[in-house]
Design a protein around this motif. Structure first.
Motif: not given
Length: 163
Positions: A71-90
């Motif tokens: 069983x691998x250890x996988x990271x979670x993700x914060x959707x709010x951080x992704x929205x801001x940092x991954x440029x959802x606006x554009x």
């Protein structure tokens, strides 16, 4: 021969319906696609990009779990951080919807190849055990929940799909 567990057949069908429900929810959307409403501050575009990004993460998780010896250890993700940092606006809502659709199709195609025991394979996501079956259940609910959110958001913004 691979066989999806009987209790997951309807779940997989719901999962595969997700992109269609989302497409129906945004069909005919106009300029309000970029408008943000409500206390959550999410636009139609934001939700579509989130669906694509979340499905991209689910695709990776499924593959890591199914291919791993342990069983691998996988990271979670914060959707709010992704929205801001991954440029959802554009980002392109059309491209996001196409990516979401393609990823769900690809994930469903992959899952249909595995025998029942594969659905009990596990990973640790943020130190919490999660099975392949649970990822599938979450994916089915995710599409349905966001389709409802998109319909409500469009209603709140006064858009009725061109009617």
């Amino acid at each position: 021969m691979p066989r999806l567990p009987a209790e997951l057949e309807e779940v997989l069908a719901r999962y595969v319906r997700g992109p269609r429900l989302v497409r129906e929810a945004v069909d005919g959307a106009g300029p309000e696609v970029t408008s943000r409403a409500g206390s959550g501050g999410w636009s139609v575009r934001d939700v579509l990009v989130h669906l694509a990004d979340a499905e991209l993460v689910r695709a990776g998780r499924l593959r890591f779990i199914l291919a791993a010896e342990e069983p691998p250890a996988l990271p979670g993700f914060d959707e709010g951080v992704w929205k801001r940092r991954l440029q959802y606006l554009w980002r392109s809502p059309e491209a996001a919807l196409a990516l979401y659709d393609a990823l769900v199709y690809s994930n469903a195609e992959l899952l249909r190849q595995f025998a029942a025991e594969a659905f009990e394979r596990r990973a640790l996501i943020d130190s919490e055990p999660v099975t392949v079956a649970e990822l599938l259940r979450r994916g089915a609910a995710h599409g349905e929940e966001h389709a409802a959110q998109l319909r409500a958001l469009r209603e709140e913004l006064g858009d009725r799909g061109g009617s």
